[in-house]
Design an enzyme around this catalytic site. Structure first.
Site, PDB file in Angstrom:
ATOM      1  N   ALA A 129       0.869  -1.190   0.000  1.00  0.00           N
ATOM      2  CA  ALA A 129       0.000   0.000   0.000  1.00  0.00           C
ATOM      3  C   ALA A 129       0.892   1.222   0.000  1.00  0.00           C
ATOM      4  CB  ALA A 129      -0.912   0.017   1.225  1.00  0.00           C
ATOM      5  N   SER A 130       0.558   2.178  -0.838  1.00  0.00           N
ATOM      6  CA  SER A 130       1.334   3.425  -0.844  1.00  0.00           C
ATOM      7  C   SER A 130       1.089   4.197   0.442  1.00  0.00           C
ATOM      8  CB  SER A 130       0.948   4.280  -2.050  1.00  0.00           C
ATOM      9  OG  SER A 130      -0.430   4.611  -2.002  1.00  0.00           O
ATOM     10  N   PHE A 169      -0.726   3.311   4.442  1.00  0.00           N
ATOM     11  CA  PHE A 169      -1.440   2.350   5.293  1.00  0.00           C
ATOM     12  C   PHE A 169      -2.402   3.018   6.265  1.00  0.00           C
ATOM     13  CE2 PHE A 169       1.779  -0.524   3.728  1.00  0.00           C
ATOM     14  CZ  PHE A 169       1.085  -1.726   3.650  1.00  0.00           C
ATOM     15  N   HIS A 173       5.944  16.666   1.718  1.00  0.00           N
ATOM     16  CA  HIS A 173       6.641  15.737   2.609  1.00  0.00           C
ATOM     17  C   HIS A 173       7.931  16.364   3.122  1.00  0.00           C
ATOM     18  CE1 HIS A 173       3.955  12.788   0.702  1.00  0.00           C
ATOM     19  NE2 HIS A 173       4.155  12.062   1.792  1.00  0.00           N
ATOM     20  N   LYS A 208      12.676  12.721   2.072  1.00  0.00           N
ATOM     21  CA  LYS A 208      11.982  11.766   1.194  1.00  0.00           C
ATOM     22  C   LYS A 208      12.749  11.581  -0.112  1.00  0.00           C
ATOM     23  CE  LYS A 208       7.416  10.464  -0.522  1.00  0.00           C
ATOM     24  NZ  LYS A 208       7.660   9.052  -0.136  1.00  0.00           N
ATOM     25  N   GLY A 248       4.165   8.011  -3.294  1.00  0.00           N
ATOM     26  CA  GLY A 248       3.356   6.854  -3.700  1.00  0.00           C
ATOM     27  C   GLY A 248       1.875   7.145  -3.534  1.00  0.00           C
TER      28      GLY A 248
HETATM   29  N1  LIG Z   1       3.007   3.144   2.828  1.00  0.00           N
HETATM   30  C1  LIG Z   1       2.998   4.001   3.843  1.00  0.00           C
HETATM   31  O1  LIG Z   1       2.013   4.129   4.596  1.00  0.00           O
HETATM   32  C2  LIG Z   1       4.234   4.797   4.110  1.00  0.00           C
HETATM   33  C3  LIG Z   1       5.313   4.610   3.313  1.00  0.00           C
HETATM   34  N2  LIG Z   1       6.502   5.228   3.597  1.00  0.00           N
HETATM   35  C4  LIG Z   1       7.628   4.823   2.786  1.00  0.00           C
HETATM   36  O2  LIG Z   1       8.440   3.950   3.571  1.00  0.00           O
HETATM   37  C5  LIG Z   1       9.794   4.064   3.176  1.00  0.00           C
HETATM   38  C6  LIG Z   1      10.654   4.328   4.395  1.00  0.00           C
HETATM   39  O3  LIG Z   1      10.329   5.609   4.921  1.00  0.00           O
HETATM   40  P1  LIG Z   1      11.111   6.185   6.183  1.00  0.00           P
HETATM   41  O4  LIG Z   1      11.067   5.222   7.315  1.00  0.00           O
HETATM   42  O5  LIG Z   1      10.620   7.565   6.373  1.00  0.00           O
HETATM   43  O6  LIG Z   1      12.605   6.233   5.599  1.00  0.00           O
HETATM   44  P2  LIG Z   1      13.980   6.118   6.384  1.00  0.00           P
HETATM   45  O7  LIG Z   1      15.038   6.577   5.454  1.00  0.00           O
HETATM   46  O8  LIG Z   1      13.848   6.760   7.729  1.00  0.00           O
HETATM   47  O9  LIG Z   1      14.121   4.539   6.627  1.00  0.00           O
HETATM   48  C7  LIG Z   1      14.507   3.637   5.652  1.00  0.00           C
HETATM   49  C8  LIG Z   1      15.481   2.681   6.288  1.00  0.00           C
HETATM   50  O10 LIG Z   1      15.801   1.633   5.408  1.00  0.00           O
HETATM   51  C9  LIG Z   1      17.170   1.351   5.555  1.00  0.00           C
HETATM   52  N3  LIG Z   1      17.713   0.558   4.480  1.00  0.00           N
HETATM   53  C10 LIG Z   1      18.566   0.911   3.469  1.00  0.00           C
HETATM   54  N4  LIG Z   1      18.872  -0.161   2.722  1.00  0.00           N
HETATM   55  C11 LIG Z   1      18.224  -1.221   3.272  1.00  0.00           C
HETATM   56  C12 LIG Z   1      18.166  -2.617   2.980  1.00  0.00           C
HETATM   57  N5  LIG Z   1      18.857  -3.136   1.967  1.00  0.00           N
HETATM   58  N6  LIG Z   1      17.375  -3.420   3.755  1.00  0.00           N
HETATM   59  C13 LIG Z   1      16.707  -2.908   4.794  1.00  0.00           C
HETATM   60  N7  LIG Z   1      16.756  -1.601   5.138  1.00  0.00           N
HETATM   61  C14 LIG Z   1      17.497  -0.770   4.385  1.00  0.00           C
HETATM   62  C15 LIG Z   1      17.780   2.733   5.676  1.00  0.00           C
HETATM   63  O11 LIG Z   1      19.095   2.669   6.206  1.00  0.00           O
HETATM   64  P3  LIG Z   1      20.107   3.924   5.880  1.00  0.00           P
HETATM   65  O12 LIG Z   1      19.433   5.135   6.431  1.00  0.00           O
HETATM   66  O13 LIG Z   1      21.319   3.525   6.618  1.00  0.00           O
HETATM   67  O14 LIG Z   1      20.249   3.948   4.387  1.00  0.00           O
HETATM   68  C16 LIG Z   1      16.793   3.384   6.655  1.00  0.00           C
HETATM   69  O15 LIG Z   1      17.107   3.065   8.001  1.00  0.00           O
HETATM   70  C17 LIG Z   1       9.825   5.146   2.100  1.00  0.00           C
HETATM   71  O16 LIG Z   1       9.792   4.527   0.834  1.00  0.00           O
HETATM   72  C18 LIG Z   1       8.533   5.921   2.333  1.00  0.00           C
HETATM   73  O17 LIG Z   1       8.047   6.546   1.180  1.00  0.00           O
HETATM   74  C19 LIG Z   1       6.615   6.093   4.639  1.00  0.00           C
HETATM   75  C20 LIG Z   1       5.552   6.350   5.445  1.00  0.00           C
HETATM   76  C21 LIG Z   1       4.259   5.737   5.238  1.00  0.00           C
HETATM   77  O1  LIG Z   2       8.055   9.074   2.696  1.00  0.00           O
HETATM   78  C1  LIG Z   2       7.121   9.344   3.479  1.00  0.00           C
HETATM   79  O2  LIG Z   2       7.311   9.920   4.557  1.00  0.00           O
HETATM   80  C2  LIG Z   2       5.766   8.924   3.114  1.00  0.00           C
HETATM   81  N1  LIG Z   2       5.633   8.165   2.061  1.00  0.00           N
HETATM   82  C3  LIG Z   2       4.432   7.599   1.571  1.00  0.00           C
HETATM   83  C4  LIG Z   2       4.190   8.066   0.148  1.00  0.00           C
HETATM   84  O3  LIG Z   2       5.154   8.147  -0.634  1.00  0.00           O
HETATM   85  O4  LIG Z   2       3.044   8.288  -0.208  1.00  0.00           O
HETATM   86  C5  LIG Z   2       3.265   7.758   2.497  1.00  0.00           C
HETATM   87  C6  LIG Z   2       3.268   8.977   3.356  1.00  0.00           C
HETATM   88  O5  LIG Z   2       2.747  10.064   2.639  1.00  0.00           O
HETATM   89  C7  LIG Z   2       4.619   9.291   3.967  1.00  0.00           C
END
Ligand SMILES: NC(=O)C1=CN([C@@H]2O[C@H](COP(=O)(O)OP(=O)(O)OC[C@H]3O[C@@H](n4cnc5c(N)ncnc54)[C@H](OP(=O)(O)O)[C@@H]3O)[C@@H](O)[C@H]2O)C=CC1
Ligand SMILES: O=C(O)C1=N[C@H](C(=O)O)C[C@H](O)C1
Length: 233
Positions: A96-97, A99, A131, A135, A141
């Site tokens: 899900a883009s 959740f 955002h 990001k 997404g």
């Molecule tokens: N679908 C939804 O509801 C939501 C989606 N998102 C999405 O979730 C993703 C993560 O967001 P966010 O937590 O803010 O980002 P962050 O950058 O805070 O977290 C991503 C983490 O993944 C790590 N990482 C890098 N490479 C790998 C690997 N090979 N395996 C596992 N982990 C790895 C990074 O490490 P390092 O920093 O060391 O590179 C970092 O700790 C994004 O794509 C965002 O768009 C975010 C919020 C809501």
């Molecule tokens: O990267 C984020 O922070 C978020 N990513 C998701 C997206 O790309 O839509 C969901 C949320 O908006 C936060």
């Protein structure tokens, strides 16, 4: 349940809190520097990592029979490859883009509104997403899912960042420190503007939705969406 968190960043840490508060155990936390791990230690994996690692992480789960929930955005060019693998392996997968409950209701409203606005040629649609500055992908997404919802229900054919041609939905992506995620869909005419908007105040709704989705997924086989989890029809 025993949960593996793939990507221990902003969302990974929020998911850990939500999962523990619902009585689950975190048995694995995988980050960029994790060298070797056994994903089969987990009943389910939740991937919120980075676009470049999502496909590898998800495929590893499916190849090892571990149900996987992915919220990572920016990897959807490979979505079909993953759903094919899931079916071949008789696995379980949800992407899900977004959740959060609020955004999933917003997705439904957006489709309904697009259907109502489609015959009204005096209105032109546009979108804005805001955002935080860390990001990696643009548009978000969620913005892409919203645009797809409009395209399914109108004469618009495509979305475009900033400058759009006729039949394209223009999306403006803004990056402002600390903003968790704001999305708006606007219909402008010469006389007025109609707008629907969702503003996340923090990341708790995303994390709770991902944990609820993982609880729902365990024991099932197939490719699912948040519409299935939330029973939205
Ligand atoms: N679908 C939804 O509801 C939501 C989606 N998102 C999405 O979730 C993703 C993560 O967001 P966010 O937590 O803010 O980002 P962050 O950058 O805070 O977290 C991503 C983490 O993944 C790590 N990482 C890098 N490479 C790998 C690997 N090979 N395996 C596992 N982990 C790895 C990074 O490490 P390092 O920093 O060391 O590179 C970092 O700790 C994004 O794509 C965002 O768009 C975010 C919020 C809501
Ligand atoms: O990267 C984020 O922070 C978020 N990513 C998701 C997206 O790309 O839509 C969901 C949320 O908006 C936060």
């Amino acid at each position: 349940m025993d949960i593996a968190i793939l990507g221990y960043g902003r969302m990974g840490k929020e998911i850990e809190k939500a999962a523990i508060s619902r009585g689950h155990n975190i048995v694995l936390k995988v980050d960029k520097d994790t060298i070797e791990y056994d994903i089969t230690e987990a009943d389910v994996a939740i991937d919120f990592s980075v676009p470049a690692s999502a496909v590898g992480n998800i495929a590893n789960c499916l190849n090892n029979g571990v149900p996987v929930v992915s919220g990572t955005t920016g990897w959807l060019a490979d979505y079909e490859k993953i759903t094919t693998l899931c079916k071949q392996r008789k696995g379980a997968f949800i992407y899900a883009s977004n959740f959060s409950l609020g955004v999933n209701i917003f997705f439904e409203l957006n489709k309904k509104l697009a259907e109502m606005m489609a015959p009204l040629e005096q209105y032109k649609v546009s979108m804005e997403e805001i955002h935080h500055t860390n990001k990696l992908d643009a548009p978000s997404g969620t913005a892409i899912t919203l645009a797809e919802g409009i395209i399914e229900n109108s004469a618009y054919k495509q979305w475009a960042l900033e400058v759009a041609k006729a039949n394209e939905i223009p999306i403006v992506a803004k990056r402002i420190p600390e903003v968790p995620g704001t999305h708006a869909v606007m219909y402008h005419s010469e006389v007025d503007t109609l707008e629907i908007k969702h503003t996340a105040h923090n990341r708790k709704g995303f994390a709770l939705g991902a944990v609820v989705a993982s609880e729902w997924l365990v024991g099932k086989t197939g490719v699912f969406s948040m519409r299935d989890v939330l029973n939205l029809g």
